[in-house]
Write a protein that holds these residues in place. Structure first.
Motif, PDB file in Angstrom:
ATOM      1  N   GLY A   1     -43.555 -79.265   4.221  1.00 48.11           N
ATOM      2  CA  GLY A   1     -42.865 -77.984   4.195  1.00 48.11           C
ATOM      3  C   GLY A   1     -42.989 -77.185   5.475  1.00 48.11           C
ATOM      4  N   ASN A   2     -43.532 -77.792   6.523  1.00 49.45           N
ATOM      5  CA  ASN A   2     -43.716 -77.088   7.794  1.00 49.45           C
ATOM      6  C   ASN A   2     -42.457 -77.157   8.657  1.00 49.45           C
ATOM      7  N   THR A   3     -42.125 -76.026   9.258  1.00 50.68           N
ATOM      8  CA  THR A   3     -41.073 -76.004  10.263  1.00 50.68           C
ATOM      9  C   THR A   3     -41.713 -76.262  11.624  1.00 50.68           C
ATOM     10  N   ALA A   4     -40.888 -76.397  12.648  1.00 54.40           N
ATOM     11  CA  ALA A   4     -41.420 -76.551  14.003  1.00 54.40           C
ATOM     12  C   ALA A   4     -42.261 -75.331  14.383  1.00 54.40           C
ATOM     13  N   LEU A   5     -41.873 -74.167  13.906  1.00 57.85           N
ATOM     14  CA  LEU A   5     -42.626 -72.951  14.208  1.00 57.85           C
ATOM     15  C   LEU A   5     -44.010 -72.961  13.560  1.00 57.85           C
ATOM     16  N   HIS A   6     -44.117 -73.473  12.335  1.00 59.52           N
ATOM     17  CA  HIS A   6     -45.430 -73.618  11.692  1.00 59.52           C
ATOM     18  C   HIS A   6     -46.339 -74.498  12.553  1.00 59.52           C
ATOM     19  N   LEU A   7     -45.788 -75.606  13.032  1.00 57.14           N
ATOM     20  CA  LEU A   7     -46.589 -76.558  13.818  1.00 57.14           C
ATOM     21  C   LEU A   7     -46.995 -75.973  15.166  1.00 57.14           C
ATOM     22  N   ALA A   8     -46.098 -75.226  15.785  1.00 59.32           N
ATOM     23  CA  ALA A   8     -46.435 -74.575  17.059  1.00 59.32           C
ATOM     24  C   ALA A   8     -47.533 -73.538  16.846  1.00 59.32           C
ATOM     25  N   ALA A   9     -47.450 -72.780  15.751  1.00 61.30           N
ATOM     26  CA  ALA A   9     -48.476 -71.766  15.449  1.00 61.30           C
ATOM     27  C   ALA A   9     -49.821 -72.422  15.170  1.00 61.30           C
ATOM     28  N   ALA A  10     -49.816 -73.484  14.382  1.00 59.56           N
ATOM     29  CA  ALA A  10     -51.059 -74.183  14.040  1.00 59.56           C
ATOM     30  C   ALA A  10     -51.693 -74.834  15.265  1.00 59.56           C
TER      31      ALA A  10
ATOM     32  N   ASP B   1     -38.634 -88.375  10.984  1.00 59.72           N
ATOM     33  CA  ASP B   1     -39.376 -89.630  10.877  1.00 59.72           C
ATOM     34  C   ASP B   1     -39.901 -89.785   9.453  1.00 59.72           C
ATOM     35  N   GLU B   2     -40.837 -90.709   9.224  1.00 58.35           N
ATOM     36  CA  GLU B   2     -41.354 -90.960   7.872  1.00 58.35           C
ATOM     37  C   GLU B   2     -42.057 -89.751   7.268  1.00 58.35           C
ATOM     38  N   MET B   3     -42.514 -88.819   8.111  1.00 54.38           N
ATOM     39  CA  MET B   3     -43.148 -87.585   7.622  1.00 54.38           C
ATOM     40  C   MET B   3     -42.164 -86.414   7.591  1.00 54.38           C
ATOM     41  N   GLY B   4     -40.911 -86.710   7.945  1.00 56.57           N
ATOM     42  CA  GLY B   4     -39.892 -85.670   7.934  1.00 56.57           C
ATOM     43  C   GLY B   4     -39.864 -84.836   9.199  1.00 56.57           C
ATOM     44  N   CYS B   5     -40.630 -85.235  10.194  1.00 53.64           N
ATOM     45  CA  CYS B   5     -40.684 -84.488  11.450  1.00 53.64           C
ATOM     46  C   CYS B   5     -39.510 -84.856  12.353  1.00 53.64           C
ATOM     47  N   THR B   6     -38.821 -83.840  12.830  1.00 46.74           N
ATOM     48  CA  THR B   6     -37.709 -84.023  13.755  1.00 46.74           C
ATOM     49  C   THR B   6     -38.245 -84.009  15.188  1.00 46.74           C
ATOM     50  N   PRO B   7     -37.403 -84.334  16.160  1.00 48.68           N
ATOM     51  CA  PRO B   7     -37.856 -84.213  17.556  1.00 48.68           C
ATOM     52  C   PRO B   7     -38.354 -82.800  17.887  1.00 48.68           C
ATOM     53  N   LEU B   8     -37.728 -81.772  17.296  1.00 47.75           N
ATOM     54  CA  LEU B   8     -38.180 -80.399  17.536  1.00 47.75           C
ATOM     55  C   LEU B   8     -39.572 -80.170  16.958  1.00 47.75           C
ATOM     56  N   HIS B   9     -39.860 -80.717  15.786  1.00 51.13           N
ATOM     57  CA  HIS B   9     -41.203 -80.625  15.202  1.00 51.13           C
ATOM     58  C   HIS B   9     -42.243 -81.194  16.178  1.00 51.13           C
ATOM     59  N   HIS B  10     -41.957 -82.389  16.679  1.00 54.77           N
ATOM     60  CA  HIS B  10     -42.914 -83.056  17.586  1.00 54.77           C
ATOM     61  C   HIS B  10     -43.102 -82.264  18.882  1.00 54.77           C
ATOM     62  N   ALA B  11     -41.997 -81.804  19.466  1.00 54.65           N
ATOM     63  CA  ALA B  11     -42.090 -81.044  20.719  1.00 54.65           C
ATOM     64  C   ALA B  11     -42.866 -79.746  20.504  1.00 54.65           C
ATOM     65  N   ALA B  12     -42.632 -79.083  19.378  1.00 57.86           N
ATOM     66  CA  ALA B  12     -43.328 -77.820  19.081  1.00 57.86           C
ATOM     67  C   ALA B  12     -44.815 -78.052  18.867  1.00 57.86           C
ATOM     68  N   LYS B  13     -45.155 -79.113  18.144  1.00 51.77           N
ATOM     69  CA  LYS B  13     -46.574 -79.407  17.878  1.00 51.77           C
ATOM     70  C   LYS B  13     -47.326 -79.736  19.170  1.00 51.77           C
ATOM     71  N   MET B  14     -46.651 -80.424  20.081  1.00 52.65           N
ATOM     72  CA  MET B  14     -47.278 -80.797  21.351  1.00 52.65           C
ATOM     73  C   MET B  14     -47.223 -79.666  22.373  1.00 52.65           C
ATOM     74  N   GLY B  15     -46.422 -78.637  22.092  1.00 52.16           N
ATOM     75  CA  GLY B  15     -46.290 -77.534  23.032  1.00 52.16           C
ATOM     76  C   GLY B  15     -45.453 -77.891  24.244  1.00 52.16           C
ATOM     77  N   CYS B  16     -44.520 -78.796  24.055  1.00 49.90           N
ATOM     78  CA  CYS B  16     -43.655 -79.232  25.159  1.00 49.90           C
ATOM     79  C   CYS B  16     -42.483 -78.247  25.289  1.00 49.90           C
ATOM     80  N   LEU B  17     -42.734 -77.168  26.004  1.00 46.34           N
ATOM     81  CA  LEU B  17     -41.773 -76.081  26.126  1.00 46.34           C
ATOM     82  C   LEU B  17     -40.425 -76.512  26.707  1.00 46.34           C
ATOM     83  N   PRO B  18     -40.384 -77.330  27.761  1.00 52.16           N
ATOM     84  CA  PRO B  18     -39.068 -77.736  28.281  1.00 52.16           C
ATOM     85  C   PRO B  18     -38.219 -78.453  27.222  1.00 52.16           C
ATOM     86  N   ALA B  19     -38.851 -79.298  26.421  1.00 52.77           N
ATOM     87  CA  ALA B  19     -38.102 -80.000  25.368  1.00 52.77           C
ATOM     88  C   ALA B  19     -37.642 -79.025  24.289  1.00 52.77           C
ATOM     89  N   VAL B  20     -38.510 -78.112  23.900  1.00 56.79           N
ATOM     90  CA  VAL B  20     -38.147 -77.119  22.885  1.00 56.79           C
ATOM     91  C   VAL B  20     -36.967 -76.282  23.373  1.00 56.79           C
TER      92      VAL B  20
END
Length: 175
Positions: free
Chosen positions: A49-58, A10-29
């Motif tokens: 510079g964040n990966t989906a894993l960075h967002l899940a950790a944060a 998206d405009e921030m460079g976040c992919t669907p995996l980034h969003h799912a990881a940040k929200m903790g949506c395990l089935p989607a991940v």
């Protein structure tokens, strides 16, 4: 064709995996990681510079982190634009339950190199905890046998120096 969308940001460079990881949506991940481009998406970075894993950790999503690390353990080595690894991100969370993400990292010997990794300012994850006023986090990390308690940042301060300065500032601020 359908899994090409995984690499679209998206405009921030976040992919669907980034969003799912940040929200903790395990089935989607889990679904995304099984797709052809899932591994590639795990290594993609957003504009910070964040990966989906960075967002899940944060965001303190330990199950999401475990799923990504299971399929792409090497992405734990990546740092964002601040030079933060996933442990730096995990210790930033003020949630009292933050330990879930941090414990996920600390319990894996393969990730022990993250303990003393320095960011752009020379701060280790221990420095970041020492700076925060949430001292309840300090115990788990400071007692880890592989943590370098005397690591100095670019300002020639170790975690104890920062914790002392933060405590002094907090007392003065309250007074």
């Amino acid at each position: 064709m359908g899994d090409l969308i995984l690499k679209e940001g998206d405009e921030m460079g976040c992919t669907p995996l980034h969003h799912a990881a940040k929200m903790g949506c395990l089935p989607a991940v889990k679904l995304f990681m099984k797709l052809t481009n899932g591994r590639e998406a795990a290594y993609m970075k957003d504009k910070k510079g964040n990966t989906a894993l960075h967002l899940a950790a944060a965001s303190n999503h330990k199950d999401t982190m475990a799923e990504i690390m299971k399929r792409c353990p090497e992405c734990s080595e990546l740092v964002n634009k601040k030079g933060w690894n996933i442990l730096h991100c995990a210790v930033q969370n003020d949630d009292p339950q933050f330990r879930q993400a941090m414990d996920t990292i600390l319990k894996k010997n393969a990730f022990s190199n993250l303990l003393n990794e320095k960011d752009e300012q020379g701060n280790t994850p221990l420095h970041h905890i020492a700076i925060s006023l949430n001292k309840h986090r300090l115990h788990d990390l400071i007692h880890h046998p592989r943590v370098d308690k005397m690591a100095f940042n670019k300002d020639n301060h170790n975690a104890l120096d920062l914790a002392s300065a933060t405590k002094t500032f907090a007392v003065r601020k309250v007074s």
